[in-house]
Design a protein around this motif. Structure first.
Motif, PDB file in Angstrom:
ATOM      1  N   SER A   1       0.834  -1.218   0.000  1.00 42.54           N
ATOM      2  CA  SER A   1       0.000   0.000   0.000  1.00 42.54           C
ATOM      3  C   SER A   1       0.858   1.254   0.000  1.00 42.54           C
ATOM      4  N   GLY A   2       0.217   2.366  -0.330  1.00 45.96           N
ATOM      5  CA  GLY A   2       0.907   3.653  -0.290  1.00 45.96           C
ATOM      6  C   GLY A   2       1.290   4.029   1.128  1.00 45.96           C
TER       7      GLY A   2
ATOM      8  N   ASN B   1       5.156   4.927   2.344  1.00 42.20           N
ATOM      9  CA  ASN B   1       5.656   6.105   3.061  1.00 42.20           C
ATOM     10  C   ASN B   1       6.297   5.718   4.387  1.00 42.20           C
TER      11      ASN B   1
ATOM     12  N   HIS C   1      -0.713  14.293   3.471  1.00 45.09           N
ATOM     13  CA  HIS C   1      -1.475  13.052   3.672  1.00 45.09           C
ATOM     14  C   HIS C   1      -0.832  12.148   4.717  1.00 45.09           C
TER      15      HIS C   1
ATOM     16  N   GLU D   1      -2.570   9.243   7.291  1.00 46.05           N
ATOM     17  CA  GLU D   1      -1.915   7.974   7.635  1.00 46.05           C
ATOM     18  C   GLU D   1      -1.504   7.957   9.108  1.00 46.05           C
TER      19      GLU D   1
ATOM     20  N   GLU E   1       4.762  16.266  -1.072  1.00 50.61           N
ATOM     21  CA  GLU E   1       3.684  15.444  -1.656  1.00 50.61           C
ATOM     22  C   GLU E   1       3.373  15.969  -3.058  1.00 50.61           C
TER      23      GLU E   1
ATOM     24  N   ASN F   1      -2.510  16.223  -2.780  1.00 48.20           N
ATOM     25  CA  ASN F   1      -3.904  15.835  -2.607  1.00 48.20           C
ATOM     26  C   ASN F   1      -4.797  16.943  -2.050  1.00 48.20           C
TER      27      ASN F   1
ATOM     28  N   ASP G   1       6.172  11.813  -1.370  1.00 50.24           N
ATOM     29  CA  ASP G   1       4.955  11.018  -1.477  1.00 50.24           C
ATOM     30  C   ASP G   1       4.384  11.342  -2.853  1.00 50.24           C
TER      31      ASP G   1
ATOM     32  N   ALA H   1       2.106   9.544  -4.516  1.00 49.85           N
ATOM     33  CA  ALA H   1       0.965   8.635  -4.724  1.00 49.85           C
ATOM     34  C   ALA H   1       0.411   8.836  -6.136  1.00 49.85           C
ATOM     35  N   ARG H   2       0.334  10.113  -6.545  1.00 45.08           N
ATOM     36  CA  ARG H   2      -0.126  10.459  -7.906  1.00 45.08           C
ATOM     37  C   ARG H   2       1.002  11.135  -8.704  1.00 45.08           C
TER      38      ARG H   2
ATOM     39  N   MET I   1       7.731   7.462  -3.433  1.00 43.11           N
ATOM     40  CA  MET I   1       6.826   6.343  -3.645  1.00 43.11           C
ATOM     41  C   MET I   1       5.737   6.779  -4.603  1.00 43.11           C
TER      42      MET I   1
ATOM     43  N   CYS J   1       1.722   5.170  -6.214  1.00 47.34           N
ATOM     44  CA  CYS J   1       0.686   4.138  -6.114  1.00 47.34           C
ATOM     45  C   CYS J   1       0.345   3.587  -7.492  1.00 47.34           C
TER      46      CYS J   1
ATOM     47  N   SER K   1      -2.295   1.703  -7.542  1.00 46.63           N
ATOM     48  CA  SER K   1      -3.704   1.377  -7.275  1.00 46.63           C
ATOM     49  C   SER K   1      -4.649   2.564  -7.385  1.00 46.63           C
ATOM     50  N   LYS K   2      -4.138   3.725  -7.782  1.00 47.07           N
ATOM     51  CA  LYS K   2      -5.026   4.883  -7.926  1.00 47.07           C
ATOM     52  C   LYS K   2      -5.376   5.051  -9.413  1.00 47.07           C
TER      53      LYS K   2
ATOM     54  N   SER L   1       1.993  -0.383  -4.264  1.00 43.32           N
ATOM     55  CA  SER L   1       2.752   0.847  -4.414  1.00 43.32           C
ATOM     56  C   SER L   1       4.219   0.481  -4.543  1.00 43.32           C
TER      57      SER L   1
HETATM   58  C1  PLP Z   1      -3.745   7.385  -1.276  1.00 46.51           C
HETATM   59  C2  PLP Z   1      -2.587   8.139  -0.778  1.00 46.51           C
HETATM   60  C3  PLP Z   1      -1.611   7.513  -0.008  1.00 46.51           C
HETATM   61  C4  PLP Z   1      -1.752   6.110   0.551  1.00 46.51           C
HETATM   62  O1  PLP Z   1      -2.039   5.103  -0.327  1.00 46.51           O
HETATM   63  P1  PLP Z   1      -2.829   3.797   0.158  1.00 46.51           P
HETATM   64  O2  PLP Z   1      -2.477   2.795  -0.877  1.00 46.51           O
HETATM   65  O3  PLP Z   1      -4.275   4.172   0.180  1.00 46.51           O
HETATM   66  O4  PLP Z   1      -2.316   3.422   1.504  1.00 46.51           O
HETATM   67  C5  PLP Z   1      -0.505   8.258   0.348  1.00 46.51           C
HETATM   68  N1  PLP Z   1      -0.374   9.542  -0.020  1.00 46.51           N
HETATM   69  C6  PLP Z   1      -1.299  10.172  -0.754  1.00 46.51           C
HETATM   70  C7  PLP Z   1      -1.080  11.587  -1.143  1.00 46.51           C
HETATM   71  C8  PLP Z   1      -2.439   9.509  -1.144  1.00 46.51           C
HETATM   72  O5  PLP Z   1      -3.368  10.144  -1.851  1.00 46.51           O
END
Ligand code: PLP
Length: 345
Positions: free
Chosen positions: A63-64, A68, A89, A94, A138, A142, A171, A173-174, A197, A199, A201-202, A210
């Motif tokens: 997971s994300g 992190n 985030h 978290e 980040e 987000n 971070d 994630a995106r 890192m 993701c 999965s997004k 991730s």
């Molecule tokens: C979704 C997200 C995460 C965590 O990812 P998960 O796979 O849901 O644990 C971390 N940082 C940001 C900015 C996110 O949007």
């Protein structure tokens, strides 16, 4: 119903599910040199991720959140001080790095401007004052409305950090949304951080997973932390196979999500009581409805009655996320509902 709660709602494509059936598998937690396991599909994904981010090594995590947590714990001891964005985030949602039992980190915060760019003065002042062990950024951001931190700003942060011997973790994630919005290759963003890192999965639409990237030694330590956190997996090729497919085939289509977010934002831009937070440059739109109600949850309930599922973030804001499966028509219908709610809850 139009569900804009999160891009984590994306389901795997049929091709991703077929990739699982075809993937060679092995025991990824039976490790050899450099901490790597025996699942060839996981190794292929990790090599590919390292290559596209321009880093020495990469590791797949479930997971994300674990990405992190493991990335930071690999670089600084529990009880360290992390310099984080005040709306980051990993601190707000978290929290595990700052858990009194787990990470025991202390946060120190920096602000970002109305375009989501980290305040360099805050970061310089915190570093000069001393006691900062690691900086977190980040990208895309987000809660700052999906803002993309520019290469120039990241380079400036990295320069300050290096002058103080402090590592930077991103971070991302995106990450691919950020790179697309800025019109740069992901490796251009990643060169200015020590670890990052992202993701799978997004918006990339893979079901799980991730990736953490960094130099060889740090990633070896991330593998150790992943194990400690319960994230070492056996035939993890079933997760890696759709991840490889995602990195090869679903990155470019993120542009559709950005365009839908833009169309939604344009369709509500003239509203008097509904305010868009920051710039809309990726797949996220955050609005401030405090001129309409002091109860964002009630706002979301009224939206649900009209067929739109959304959630509050940061107490006073509401977030709309666009992803594969959400059409232009959905985006415009969502905007029509927001217009109705602006006229009266
Ligand atoms: C979704 C997200 C995460 C965590 O990812 P998960 O796979 O849901 O644990 C971390 N940082 C940001 C900015 C996110 O949007």
């Amino acid at each position: 119903m139009i569900d804009l709660r999160s891009d984590t709602l994306t389901k795997p494509t049929p091709e991703m599910l077929e990739a699982i059936l075809a993937a060679p598998l092995g025991d990824d937690d039976r490790t050899h040199e450099l901490g790597r396991g025996e699942d060839p599909t996981v190794n292929e994904l990790e090599d590919h991720a390292a290559r596209i981010t321009g880093k020495q090594a990469a590791v797949l995590v479930p997971s994300g959140c674990m990405a992190n947590t493991a990335a930071v714990l690999a670089q600084v001891k529990p009880g360290s001080t992390l310099l984080v964005d005040e709306q980051q985030h990993l601190m707000i949602s978290e929290k595990y790095l700052f858990d009194p039992v787990l990470g025991r980190m202390s946060p120190q915060t920096y602000r970002h401007d109305e375009h989501g760019q980290p305040n360099l003065g805050d970061i310089a002042a915190a570093l000069d004052a001393g006691g900062i062990d690691l900086i977190c950024v980040e990208n895309s951001h987000n809660y700052a409305g999906g803002a993309a931190i520019t290469c120039e700003r990241l380079a400036a942060i990295h320069e300050l950090a290096q002058a103080h011997g402090v590592p930077v973790h991103m971070d991302g994630a995106r990450l691919f949304n950020a790179a697309l919005a800025l019109g740069v290759d992901v490796s251009e963003l990643c060169q200015h951080v020590d670890t990052l890192m992202f993701c799978l999965s997004k918006g990339l639409s893979a079901p799980v997973g991730s990736i953490v990237c960094g130099d060889q030694d740090t990633i070896l330590e991330v593998r150790r932390m992943r194990k400690a956190l319960g994230g070492a997996m056996r035939q993890a090729g079933v997760i890696a196979a759709p991840g490889i497919y995602a990195l090869r085939h679903t990155v470019e289509r993120l542009a559709e999500d950005h365009a839908n977010a833009r169309a939604f934002a344009d369709a509500i831009a003239d509203l008097e009581r509904t305010h868009i937070v920051g710039d809309v440059v990726t797949n996220i739109v955050v609005i401030d409805v405090s001129d309409i109600t002091d109860d964002p949850l009630a706002y979301c309930e009224r939206a649900a009655e009209r067929g739109l599922i959304i959630r509050p973030v940061m107490k006073r804001y509401i977030r709309f996320v666009f992803y594969r499966g959400i059409t232009r028509e959905d985006a415009l219908n969502a905007a029509a509902i927001v217009r109705e709610l602006d006229a009266g809850l």
